[in-house]
Structures are given as structure tokens and as C-alpha cells.
Motif scaffolding. Structure first.
Motif, PDB file in Angstrom:
ATOM      1  N   ASP A  39      29.364 -15.985 -20.952  1.00  0.00           N
ATOM      2  CA  ASP A  39      29.408 -17.257 -20.219  1.00  0.00           C
ATOM      3  C   ASP A  39      29.291 -17.109 -18.704  1.00  0.00           C
ATOM      4  OD1 ASP A  39      29.550 -18.812 -22.499  1.00  0.00           O
ATOM      5  OD2 ASP A  39      31.739 -18.758 -22.565  1.00  0.00           O
ATOM      6  N   ALA A  40      28.725 -16.002 -18.239  1.00  0.00           N
ATOM      7  CA  ALA A  40      28.393 -15.909 -16.812  1.00  0.00           C
ATOM      8  C   ALA A  40      27.431 -17.044 -16.468  1.00  0.00           C
ATOM      9  CB  ALA A  40      27.751 -14.563 -16.511  1.00  0.00           C
ATOM     10  N   VAL A  41      27.467 -17.499 -15.227  1.00  0.00           N
ATOM     11  CA  VAL A  41      26.671 -18.657 -14.822  1.00  0.00           C
ATOM     12  C   VAL A  41      25.528 -18.209 -13.908  1.00  0.00           C
ATOM     13  CG1 VAL A  41      26.701 -20.905 -13.680  1.00  0.00           C
ATOM     14  CG2 VAL A  41      28.700 -20.144 -14.995  1.00  0.00           C
ATOM     15  N   VAL A  42      24.325 -18.686 -14.224  1.00  0.00           N
ATOM     16  CA  VAL A  42      23.147 -18.313 -13.443  1.00  0.00           C
ATOM     17  C   VAL A  42      22.361 -19.561 -13.056  1.00  0.00           C
ATOM     18  CG1 VAL A  42      21.852 -17.876 -15.585  1.00  0.00           C
ATOM     19  CG2 VAL A  42      20.989 -16.983 -13.433  1.00  0.00           C
ATOM     20  N   VAL A  43      21.955 -19.620 -11.801  1.00  0.00           N
ATOM     21  CA  VAL A  43      21.043 -20.657 -11.309  1.00  0.00           C
ATOM     22  C   VAL A  43      19.690 -20.003 -11.080  1.00  0.00           C
ATOM     23  CG1 VAL A  43      20.478 -22.171  -9.372  1.00  0.00           C
ATOM     24  CG2 VAL A  43      22.823 -22.088 -10.232  1.00  0.00           C
ATOM     25  N   LYS A  65      25.543 -19.156 -19.182  1.00  0.00           N
ATOM     26  CA  LYS A  65      25.312 -20.574 -18.913  1.00  0.00           C
ATOM     27  C   LYS A  65      24.222 -20.652 -17.856  1.00  0.00           C
ATOM     28  CE  LYS A  65      30.063 -21.964 -19.960  1.00  0.00           C
ATOM     29  NZ  LYS A  65      31.333 -22.522 -19.426  1.00  0.00           N
ATOM     30  N   VAL A  66      23.173 -21.416 -18.134  1.00  0.00           N
ATOM     31  CA  VAL A  66      21.976 -21.375 -17.302  1.00  0.00           C
ATOM     32  C   VAL A  66      21.673 -22.748 -16.714  1.00  0.00           C
ATOM     33  CG1 VAL A  66      19.503 -20.878 -17.251  1.00  0.00           C
ATOM     34  CG2 VAL A  66      21.033 -19.489 -18.681  1.00  0.00           C
ATOM     35  N   ILE A  67      21.488 -22.774 -15.399  1.00  0.00           N
ATOM     36  CA  ILE A  67      21.070 -23.999 -14.706  1.00  0.00           C
ATOM     37  C   ILE A  67      19.599 -23.844 -14.361  1.00  0.00           C
ATOM     38  CG2 ILE A  67      21.252 -25.341 -12.583  1.00  0.00           C
ATOM     39  CD1 ILE A  67      24.243 -23.594 -14.201  1.00  0.00           C
ATOM     40  N   LEU A  68      18.765 -24.686 -14.958  1.00  0.00           N
ATOM     41  CA  LEU A  68      17.334 -24.693 -14.690  1.00  0.00           C
ATOM     42  C   LEU A  68      17.096 -25.608 -13.492  1.00  0.00           C
ATOM     43  CD1 LEU A  68      16.103 -25.220 -18.384  1.00  0.00           C
ATOM     44  CD2 LEU A  68      16.516 -23.045 -17.211  1.00  0.00           C
ATOM     45  N   LEU A 117      29.679 -29.742 -11.191  1.00  0.00           N
ATOM     46  CA  LEU A 117      29.874 -29.080 -12.478  1.00  0.00           C
ATOM     47  C   LEU A 117      31.113 -28.197 -12.482  1.00  0.00           C
ATOM     48  CD1 LEU A 117      26.186 -27.959 -13.251  1.00  0.00           C
ATOM     49  CD2 LEU A 117      27.405 -29.949 -14.167  1.00  0.00           C
ATOM     50  N   GLN A 118      31.577 -27.844 -11.283  1.00  0.00           N
ATOM     51  CA  GLN A 118      32.794 -27.028 -11.116  1.00  0.00           C
ATOM     52  C   GLN A 118      32.707 -25.720 -11.921  1.00  0.00           C
ATOM     53  OE1 GLN A 118      35.992 -29.826 -12.076  1.00  0.00           O
ATOM     54  NE2 GLN A 118      36.151 -30.369  -9.919  1.00  0.00           N
ATOM     55  N   LEU A 119      31.612 -25.028 -11.717  1.00  0.00           N
ATOM     56  CA  LEU A 119      31.386 -23.753 -12.381  1.00  0.00           C
ATOM     57  C   LEU A 119      31.387 -22.624 -11.348  1.00  0.00           C
ATOM     58  CD1 LEU A 119      28.398 -24.748 -14.711  1.00  0.00           C
ATOM     59  CD2 LEU A 119      30.738 -24.251 -15.466  1.00  0.00           C
ATOM     60  N   PRO A 120      31.684 -21.411 -11.765  1.00  0.00           N
ATOM     61  CA  PRO A 120      31.474 -20.260 -10.872  1.00  0.00           C
ATOM     62  C   PRO A 120      29.979 -20.010 -10.727  1.00  0.00           C
ATOM     63  CG  PRO A 120      32.087 -19.504 -13.046  1.00  0.00           C
ATOM     64  CD  PRO A 120      32.202 -21.003 -13.084  1.00  0.00           C
ATOM     65  N   LEU A 121      29.601 -19.091  -9.872  1.00  0.00           N
ATOM     66  CA  LEU A 121      28.188 -18.751  -9.711  1.00  0.00           C
ATOM     67  C   LEU A 121      28.042 -17.235  -9.686  1.00  0.00           C
ATOM     68  CD1 LEU A 121      25.265 -19.500  -9.341  1.00  0.00           C
ATOM     69  CD2 LEU A 121      25.685 -19.915  -6.915  1.00  0.00           C
ATOM     70  N   ASP A 122      27.642 -16.680 -10.816  1.00  0.00           N
ATOM     71  CA  ASP A 122      27.525 -15.227 -10.938  1.00  0.00           C
ATOM     72  C   ASP A 122      26.180 -14.712 -10.443  1.00  0.00           C
ATOM     73  OD1 ASP A 122      30.020 -14.379 -12.688  1.00  0.00           O
ATOM     74  OD2 ASP A 122      29.238 -16.243 -13.538  1.00  0.00           O
ATOM     75  N   GLN A 166      33.240 -16.804  -3.887  1.00  0.00           N
ATOM     76  CA  GLN A 166      34.430 -17.063  -4.697  1.00  0.00           C
ATOM     77  C   GLN A 166      34.331 -16.444  -6.082  1.00  0.00           C
ATOM     78  OE1 GLN A 166      34.648 -21.336  -4.567  1.00  0.00           O
ATOM     79  NE2 GLN A 166      35.611 -21.370  -2.539  1.00  0.00           N
ATOM     80  N   THR A 167      33.127 -16.088  -6.507  1.00  0.00           N
ATOM     81  CA  THR A 167      32.925 -15.454  -7.809  1.00  0.00           C
ATOM     82  C   THR A 167      32.819 -13.948  -7.611  1.00  0.00           C
ATOM     83  OG1 THR A 167      31.669 -17.401  -8.519  1.00  0.00           O
ATOM     84  CG2 THR A 167      31.506 -15.421  -9.894  1.00  0.00           C
TER      85      THR A 167
END
Length: 350
Positions: A39-43, A65-68, A117-122, A166-167
Motif C-alpha cells: 500500500d505504498a502511495v505513488v503519484v 496505491k496509485v494516483i494517475l 485524500l490524506q495519504l502519504p507520498l512514497d 513527512q513520508t
């Protein structure tokens, strides 16, 4: 002189690029181990097609988790639908957010949506770009290659720096290109008012700016929690050259399908630059062919040039006062830059 220097008239640069094109399909790329990212977050910018889409696919397969981040949201939703076709559970792990890098208003709106979205950003993958467009300008009156490929990503990265910091162990991956060898820094005439415009040279110069930006950001923010790298995905057959004209693009399409890498192959180097355990121990590096570290040429390692580009880029963006304060709190701006950004805010408000 033509052999020793880099830039548009450099014989050495053209030979390097020719060699890179010829060997693109011949080099056996090292297999990239699929990571479990929990569940790492990627933009990913420009994720609706080409290298961006295939990079997103690799992250989705890894459980991220992927943000397109797409200029064309319709295409973005089509990509999401494709990714989720065999596993509907993935719908909750993929977001499509509009992002047009030629518009500071769109960049700011994207950042606001992202933060909601209040997500981290890896991982922040700066992939979107234009190539070969006729002389044209962004909404903020900056030449298109410089504005989209460099300045838009510059602003996006700075506005997301707080989230990245912060991540723990976050990473910024800048998709650059070996064409930077043909680039030059002419910040006194960004909009080509007093010189001949060559679209490919403008593209090459924007890729040079990517590398100078990487080096300057690394100098300004040194931390074990954040690393910044750049990657050359190889010469890849994508639609990025569609602006060259119907017949030229037709010929390019036929030749590229034989000599150039596929987007899937290009994405391997981008994905590796983000998640490979070996590469993750470095910052400020330039990679290619999945795991190859490449020394930068002289035009990309000049400290005065990277600082000049940084200051020029700041002057072209009207940051809001709260954004300026955030950047100052992160110690990314020096005192003169802070005061100049505040002055720009005052002029904008008046």
C-alpha cells in the motif's frame, strides 16, 4: 570544439544518441524483481499512456496505491478501467486526478485534491512531457517544452515537498533523457524571441533542466528520508512525437516499431529507479538500462547553472504566501529567494 563540447552542434552528443538508438533493442535488460509495496502511495504524471501507463501498471501489480495524474481525465479513467478489469478490488486503490502541467492553476488544484485524500507520498514519478511541438506557450506564457517538461514539474515537486518529507524513505524519480546532451541553458531567452526555434533542441534543453533541477534540489535538501534521482528510459516507441506532423510521425512510427523499445520496456527502468534496493541507496544519480548508473556530462553538472535555473524558475511562478512560508520552513529557499517570492505574491495580489 564540436567534439569536446555538448549542445546542439556537438558531434560527440549526436554520436552518443545515435549509438543509444541503435542499441536500444539490442541491450538485454536485467529483469526487475516485482516488489511487494504494501500500500505504498505513488503519484505518476502523464499516466494515461506510454511509459507512464506501463509504470503505473507495474506499481499496481506491486500492491501500491496509485494516483494517475493525467491531463486527459477520460483517458485516465480508461486506464483505471483496464487495470481493474480482472480485479474490481483494485478500484479502491487507484485514483484519477486531472493535472495539466502547462497551467499553474491546474497544478495547484491537483495538489489540493491530492492533499484532500490524506495519504502519504512514497513515490513521485515525474514522467509527463511534450516533444516536437511547434513554437507555442503555456497558459502562463512560457515556451511549451520548458513550461511542461521542467517548470510544471518544478512547481509540482515543491508544492508536494512537505508530503514527501513527512513520508519516511520517499523518492522522486524524474524521467529525463539522454537527449540532454544536445541541450543548452539559455534562460535569457526562454521564449525564443531572439533565436531560431528548433523543437527537438527545445526538448533536449528541457531534459537538461530536469537534471539541473535534480542536482540543485539534492543540494538544498539533504536527508536520509528523501532521495531524488533521474532516469533515461531508453529510446521508447510512444506517441510523444505525434506533434512532428502526419507524415513524419507515420515514418517515425514505422521505424520506431523496429528499432526502439516498447513502453513496457521503458517502464522497467523507471520502476527500478523508484524501488530497486540497490538504487534506493543513492540520490542525485542518473540511471538507464534498469540498473546502470551513468555519469553526467559537463553541461548537467555545472553548479552555477543549476542555481541560476532554480532562481529563474522561482521567478516565473507566482507562489501563494502560505506556499512560500512552507518552502521557507523546509529551508529550501534562501533569504533572498524568500523575499523575492513574497514580492511576487504582492505584485500578483495588486
Amino acid at each position: 570544439m564540436l567534439w569536446d563540447s555538448y549542445g546542439w552542434y556537438s558531434l560527440r552528443a549526436w554520436l552518443w544518441l545515435l549509438f543509444d538508438v541503435i542499441t536500444s533493442r539490442l541491450i538485454q535488460l536485467k529483469p526487475v524483481e516485482q516488489r511487494i509495496l504494501n500500500d505504498a502511495v505513488v503519484v505518476i504524471t502523464g499516466a494515461n499512456s506510454g511509459i507512464g501507463k506501463e509504470t503505473a501498471r507495474l506499481f499496481v501489480k506491486s500492491g501500491a496505491k496509485v494516483i494517475l495524474a493525467c491531463r486527459n481525465s477520460t483517458l485516465g479513467y480508461q486506464v483505471k478501467e483496464e487495470f481493474c478489469a480482472k480485479n474490481k478490488a483494485l478500484e479502491a486503490k487507484i485514483w484519477v486526478l486531472p493535472l495539466d502541467l502547462q497551467s499553474t492553476a491546474s497544478i495547484r488544484a491537483f495538489v489540493e485534491q491530492w492533499k484532500s485524500l490524506q495519504l502519504p507520498l512514497d513515490y513521485l514519478i515525474l514522467n509527463a512531457g511534450v516533444l516536437g511541438v511547434p513554437l507555442s506557450y503555456t497558459e502562463d506564457h512560457v515556451e511549451m517544452h520548458f513550461g511542461v517538461n521542467h517548470l510544471g514539474h518544478f512547481m509540482l515537486t515543491l508544492l508536494l515537498m512537505e508530503n514527501l518529507i513527512q513520508t519516511k524513505h520517499s523518492r522522486v524519480v524524474i524521467v529525463s533523457s539522454l537527449t540532454y546532451l544536445l541541450g543548452s541553458l539559455r534562460l535569457d531567452d526562454i521564449n525564443y524571441k531572439n533565436r531560431r526555434y528548433r523543437s527537438f533542441e527545445a526538448y533536449a534543453s528541457s531534459k537538461l533542466c530536469n537534471l539541473l533541477f535534480m542536482r540543485e534540489l539534492c543540494k538544498r535538501y539533504k536527508s536520509d528520508h528523501l532521495s531524488i534521482v533521474a532516469v533515461h528510459p531508453g529510446d521508447v516507441h510512444t506517441q510523444v512525437a505525434r506533434h512532428f506532423g502526419k507524415w513524419i510521425y507515420y515514418l517515425y512510427d514505422k521505424v520506431a516499431s523496429v528499432f526502439l523499445r516498447s513502453p513496457e520496456q521503458g517502464a522497467l527502468s523507471v520502476y527500478a529507479a523508484a524501488v530497486d534496493p540497490y538504487l534506493s541507496s543513492f540520490s542525485g544519480i542518473f540511471t538507464m538500462n534498469v540498473d546502470q548508473l551513468v555519469p553526467l556530462a559537463a553541461n548537467a553538472t555545472h553548479d552555477a547553472s543549476s542555481k541560476y535555473l532554480w532562481k529563474k524558475s522561482l521567478s516565473l511562478i507566482s507562489f501563494h504566501p502560505n506556499e512560500v512560508e512552507m518552502l521557507r520552513s523546509l529551508r529550501i529557499l534562501d533569504e533572498d529567494e524568500y523575499l523575492q517570492c513574497l514580492a511576487n505574491c504582492s505584485r500578483e495580489e495588486s
